[in-house]
Design a protein around this motif. Sequence first.
Motif, PDB file in Angstrom:
ATOM      1  N   ILE A 582       0.919  -1.272   0.221  1.00 18.24           N
ATOM      2  CA  ILE A 582      -0.234   0.090  -0.041  1.00 18.24           C
ATOM      3  C   ILE A 582       1.108   1.284  -0.067  1.00 18.24           C
ATOM      4  CG2 ILE A 582      -0.015   0.152   2.567  1.00 18.24           C
ATOM      5  CD1 ILE A 582      -2.960   0.932   0.026  1.00 18.24           C
ATOM      6  N   ASP A 583       1.944   1.266   0.817  1.00 16.04           N
ATOM      7  CA  ASP A 583       2.845   2.562   0.884  1.00 16.04           C
ATOM      8  C   ASP A 583       3.482   2.815  -0.785  1.00 16.04           C
ATOM      9  OD1 ASP A 583       2.433   2.543   3.515  1.00 16.04           O
ATOM     10  OD2 ASP A 583       3.948   1.202   3.850  1.00 16.04           O
ATOM     11  N   VAL A 584       3.857   1.492  -1.324  1.00 18.11           N
ATOM     12  CA  VAL A 584       4.415   1.735  -2.860  1.00 18.11           C
ATOM     13  C   VAL A 584       3.416   2.250  -3.610  1.00 18.11           C
ATOM     14  CG1 VAL A 584       5.346   0.478  -4.684  1.00 18.11           C
ATOM     15  CG2 VAL A 584       6.275  -0.252  -2.236  1.00 18.11           C
ATOM     16  N   MET A 585       2.106   1.711  -3.506  1.00 19.74           N
ATOM     17  CA  MET A 585       1.186   2.391  -4.439  1.00 19.74           C
ATOM     18  C   MET A 585       0.940   3.769  -4.249  1.00 19.74           C
ATOM     19  SD  MET A 585      -1.519  -0.858  -4.110  1.00 19.74           S
ATOM     20  CE  MET A 585      -2.580  -0.103  -5.275  1.00 19.74           C
ATOM     21  N   VAL A 586       0.709   4.214  -3.084  1.00 21.30           N
ATOM     22  CA  VAL A 586       0.420   5.497  -2.632  1.00 21.30           C
ATOM     23  C   VAL A 586       1.640   6.473  -3.237  1.00 21.30           C
ATOM     24  CG1 VAL A 586       0.381   7.542  -0.813  1.00 21.30           C
ATOM     25  CG2 VAL A 586      -0.736   5.338  -0.407  1.00 21.30           C
ATOM     26  N   VAL A 587       2.788   6.035  -2.996  1.00 19.42           N
ATOM     27  CA  VAL A 587       4.099   6.781  -3.447  1.00 19.42           C
ATOM     28  C   VAL A 587       4.150   6.768  -5.094  1.00 19.42           C
ATOM     29  CG1 VAL A 587       6.634   6.832  -3.892  1.00 19.42           C
ATOM     30  CG2 VAL A 587       5.485   6.477  -1.615  1.00 19.42           C
ATOM     31  N   ILE A 589       1.188   6.655  -7.078  1.00 17.76           N
ATOM     32  CA  ILE A 589       0.143   7.622  -7.264  1.00 17.76           C
ATOM     33  C   ILE A 589       0.979   9.039  -7.313  1.00 17.76           C
ATOM     34  CG2 ILE A 589      -2.033   8.733  -6.425  1.00 17.76           C
ATOM     35  CD1 ILE A 589      -2.937   5.828  -5.720  1.00 17.76           C
ATOM     36  N   ILE A 590       1.437   9.286  -6.110  1.00 14.17           N
ATOM     37  CA  ILE A 590       1.877  10.918  -5.965  1.00 14.17           C
ATOM     38  C   ILE A 590       2.846  11.096  -7.133  1.00 14.17           C
ATOM     39  CG2 ILE A 590       3.274  12.252  -4.549  1.00 14.17           C
ATOM     40  CD1 ILE A 590       1.903  10.807  -2.296  1.00 14.17           C
ATOM     41  N   ILE A 591       3.815  10.352  -7.352  1.00 14.76           N
ATOM     42  CA  ILE A 591       4.811  10.496  -8.455  1.00 14.76           C
ATOM     43  C   ILE A 591       4.298  10.548  -9.705  1.00 14.76           C
ATOM     44  CG2 ILE A 591       6.931   9.531  -9.534  1.00 14.76           C
ATOM     45  CD1 ILE A 591       7.936   8.232  -6.696  1.00 14.76           C
ATOM     46  N   ALA A 592       3.301   9.866  -9.936  1.00 11.87           N
ATOM     47  CA  ALA A 592       2.771   9.502 -11.494  1.00 11.87           C
ATOM     48  C   ALA A 592       1.968  10.877 -11.615  1.00 11.87           C
ATOM     49  CB  ALA A 592       1.731   8.259 -11.495  1.00 11.87           C
ATOM     50  N   VAL A 613      -2.531  14.121  -6.292  1.00 12.45           N
ATOM     51  CA  VAL A 613      -1.332  14.272  -5.213  1.00 12.45           C
ATOM     52  C   VAL A 613      -2.197  14.409  -3.825  1.00 12.45           C
ATOM     53  CG1 VAL A 613       0.545  15.826  -4.522  1.00 12.45           C
ATOM     54  CG2 VAL A 613       0.428  15.468  -6.969  1.00 12.45           C
ATOM     55  N   GLY A 614      -3.175  15.515  -3.849  1.00 13.85           N
ATOM     56  CA  GLY A 614      -3.729  15.546  -2.589  1.00 13.85           C
ATOM     57  C   GLY A 614      -4.508  14.395  -2.072  1.00 13.85           C
ATOM     58  N   THR A 615      -5.019  13.325  -2.921  1.00  7.33           N
ATOM     59  CA  THR A 615      -5.695  12.157  -2.539  1.00  7.33           C
ATOM     60  C   THR A 615      -4.608  11.336  -2.074  1.00  7.33           C
ATOM     61  OG1 THR A 615      -7.247  12.667  -4.372  1.00  7.33           O
ATOM     62  CG2 THR A 615      -7.062  10.397  -3.565  1.00  7.33           C
ATOM     63  N   GLY A 616      -3.440  11.160  -2.565  1.00 11.70           N
ATOM     64  CA  GLY A 616      -2.402  10.261  -2.052  1.00 11.70           C
ATOM     65  C   GLY A 616      -1.915  10.839  -0.713  1.00 11.70           C
ATOM     66  N   ILE A 617      -1.924  12.190  -0.293  1.00  4.26           N
ATOM     67  CA  ILE A 617      -1.504  12.542   0.941  1.00  4.26           C
ATOM     68  C   ILE A 617      -2.697  12.106   1.740  1.00  4.26           C
ATOM     69  CG2 ILE A 617      -1.207  14.556   2.301  1.00  4.26           C
ATOM     70  CD1 ILE A 617       0.134  15.742  -0.264  1.00  4.26           C
ATOM     71  N   ALA A 618      -3.975  12.337   1.394  1.00  2.03           N
ATOM     72  CA  ALA A 618      -5.101  12.024   2.305  1.00  2.03           C
ATOM     73  C   ALA A 618      -5.151  10.561   2.614  1.00  2.03           C
ATOM     74  CB  ALA A 618      -6.494  12.308   1.678  1.00  2.03           C
ATOM     75  N   ILE A 619      -4.561   9.563   1.807  1.00  3.63           N
ATOM     76  CA  ILE A 619      -4.518   7.930   1.915  1.00  3.63           C
ATOM     77  C   ILE A 619      -3.431   8.091   3.235  1.00  3.63           C
ATOM     78  CG2 ILE A 619      -3.834   5.964   1.191  1.00  3.63           C
ATOM     79  CD1 ILE A 619      -4.916   7.043  -1.669  1.00  3.63           C
ATOM     80  N   VAL A 620      -2.376   8.745   2.886  1.00  2.00           N
ATOM     81  CA  VAL A 620      -1.293   8.692   4.183  1.00  2.00           C
ATOM     82  C   VAL A 620      -1.772   8.938   5.431  1.00  2.00           C
ATOM     83  CG1 VAL A 620       0.852   9.521   5.001  1.00  2.00           C
ATOM     84  CG2 VAL A 620       0.640   9.320   2.621  1.00  2.00           C
ATOM     85  N   PHE A 621      -2.720  10.290   5.796  1.00  4.25           N
ATOM     86  CA  PHE A 621      -3.353  10.369   6.924  1.00  4.25           C
ATOM     87  C   PHE A 621      -4.411   9.362   7.357  1.00  4.25           C
ATOM     88  CE2 PHE A 621      -3.167  15.111   5.445  1.00  4.25           C
ATOM     89  CZ  PHE A 621      -1.955  15.479   5.928  1.00  4.25           C
ATOM     90  N   VAL A 622      -4.926   8.687   6.447  1.00  2.94           N
ATOM     91  CA  VAL A 622      -5.913   7.353   6.927  1.00  2.94           C
ATOM     92  C   VAL A 622      -5.063   6.306   7.361  1.00  2.94           C
ATOM     93  CG1 VAL A 622      -7.461   5.778   6.002  1.00  2.94           C
ATOM     94  CG2 VAL A 622      -7.664   8.310   5.165  1.00  2.94           C
ATOM     95  N   LEU A 623      -3.932   6.124   6.774  1.00  2.24           N
ATOM     96  CA  LEU A 623      -2.986   4.896   7.130  1.00  2.24           C
ATOM     97  C   LEU A 623      -2.361   5.314   8.598  1.00  2.24           C
ATOM     98  CD1 LEU A 623      -0.957   4.248   4.206  1.00  2.24           C
ATOM     99  CD2 LEU A 623      -2.806   2.965   4.646  1.00  2.24           C
TER     100      LEU A 623
END
Length: 746
Positions: A582-587, A589-592, A613-623
């Motif tokens: 899941i961490d790799v997927m979030v990173v 998404i942000i890089i892409a 980019v903002g959605t990926g950061i929101a996922i980090v907050f959820v994690l």
Amino acid sequence: MADQDRPAPPPRHWRFIPAAIAAVATLWFAQFIGPVAAGLNPEWVLRWAPSLGISFAFRLDGLALAMALLICGIGAMIFLYAATYFEKDRRLLSLLVTLGFFAISMLGLVTADDSITLFLFWEGTTITSWLLVGFDHERAESRAAALQALLITGAGGLALLAGLLMMNGVSGTTRLSEMNAAGDIFRDSALYVPIVLLVVFGCFTKSAQAPFHFWLPGAMAAPTPVSAYLHSATMVKAGVYLLARFTPALGGTELWTGLLVPVGAVTMILGAVWAARQTDMKLMLAQTTLMGLAALVMLIGLGTEEAVVAAMTFLLVHAFYKAALFLTVGMIERGAGSRDYRKLGGLARAMPITAAAAAVSGLSMAGFPPLFGFVGKELIYEAGTLAGAAVTLASLVANLFMVICAGMVAIRPFHGGPRQSPKDQPADPGWGLWLGPVLLSALSLLFGFAPAVIGDWLVAPMVVSVTGEEMQGHLALWHGITPAFVLSLVTFALGIVGFLGLDRLRDGLAGAEPGLPRIENWYDGALKGILTFSRSLTNASQSGQMTHYLRATFLASAVLVWGGLLAGTMEWPGITPRLGLIDVMVVAIIIASVAVVLVTNSRLTAICALGGVGTGIAIVFVLYGAIDVAMTQLFVEILVVVFMAIAMVRLPSWGEIPFRPGNALVAALLGSGVAVGTLAILATPLDPYLTEFFEASSVPKALGHNIVNVILVDFRGFDTLGETSVVVIAGIAAIAALRAGRRANR
């Protein structure tokens, strides 16, 4: 402003309320004369910032009480005079209100026993005096004079604040009485020199000492009641008051004497000599005010008992005669139509009350017996003879010109052959104008015959406040044939000769003036330089391009971040990356999403990618369990995408976007700085103080079990309200901008 747009003048009976309030305040302060003379100093303290040791502290000693009596007593006469002088002027209410706030500021300043409280009222006098000097704001002359007074006294106020803060640090207290009791601590401190320089700078600007003296005559653009109040007992004496107040803490050194005595002597001579150059009696009195203030500064700088007694006595002398003369000049202007003594003559028969008030106050200014001014001048000469020849000579030159100027205002307009004045039938104005000058003139006469009365009850406690020691002896009108009396005779003789040759003296000074350097050139040059620099800076920084502003903002942020990291003690954290799927997927998404933003030429695609980019950061907050922050992030991203999409699709196509290496470098600097800074923070041990405080306080203090909600609503209530307000205002502005764009396209 059109007349119909101006507020109507207050009803007739309301005009005299400020004068009545000031008179009652005078009587209230008068009840403390006996206790203060007996050594009692009443205090009133209200805790303001206890953790910083700051209080609204007020204290009445001899110096504060005398100043308060002058402010309220002369203020009552000024309020009455203004209510009559501007009786039919629609600006009367505005003037009375501003004068009232000015009087309150001065009262707070002279009675304050806390340095921060004192500074607040000090700045209050700066702002209100700016409003008063610029009262006729429709005239360019008034606006320029007000700006000049504001800039000079405002700069002095900043210097004073720095000096007061240093004094607080050295003494460990903000109470002025405690600072004065610890004078040796200041004199032995390594900060003594900067403290003295800063405090003296602030006092010199306020009391118009060279090279800042030119703003005070310029303030004559103010109405006559304002000039009388500012130049007699109030604002211009604030600097003198503070020098006297801090004499126990900062005085008694070569630096103190070396600053005050020469500057006072030079300013005293400048003011007295250039007063004889004037033909406008109001401007002449303003120049003589410089002489009076400078004499006080010089005497305080000498610091001997004789000099302090002379200073405290002359402070009262000057207040009585100067306020009376300013008001008298206003009466002459109202009754005869001019302030130029060359256009006036023979007015004594037509204006007997005005002539009597001018004669008594003018004789007191000249120092003739049996007026109170004679007592003050004798004391100045006594202190000068003990200080040396230079001080004596400066006092002699200044006083002989005071005799000349007294003749200008007290003799020339009223005696001699009548001249064709602007008014065909000059006459004394109404009682509301002559009552104040008559009372002040009567005081000059009364205390001249009985100086021991005011000496024992007011001057002696004032001397104790400055020196900490009892005044020796009593004030008296006659001391016998002394060196001071001989100097008085010389002053009278030279002054009378100068008055008889006044026209030739005035014309000679006028002829010499163009060839003399203008001391105020430094102000004109500094103001011009500031304006030129401001225009250059504005032209360089305000290009009108949003990308330019963003680049500058991000670059400044990057410099600050990296500066803090490199100048601090950064520790690189020992982090072992453990990335799950899941961490790799979030990173990814942000890089892409970032890559899409960089390469696309479609606005809509770029906006959507930014949302990624903002959605990926929101996922980090959820994690990491911050569900509320993640929801906020998602809502913000949705709003940003929607608003930017609506706005940008209305813009013309932007075509190809060239790669800009400078922008890339700024982005890399800021991004890497934030990343390194975040890692450095992670390496810092966590301080659990706030966590423990909120856990322990949420239920008993805020009655809430949801700690996050308690923090947002109770502990950070105002902060949360501010953030909510910003979001609402931004939303309203965005809607308005979009609606405006829609109407423009129709």
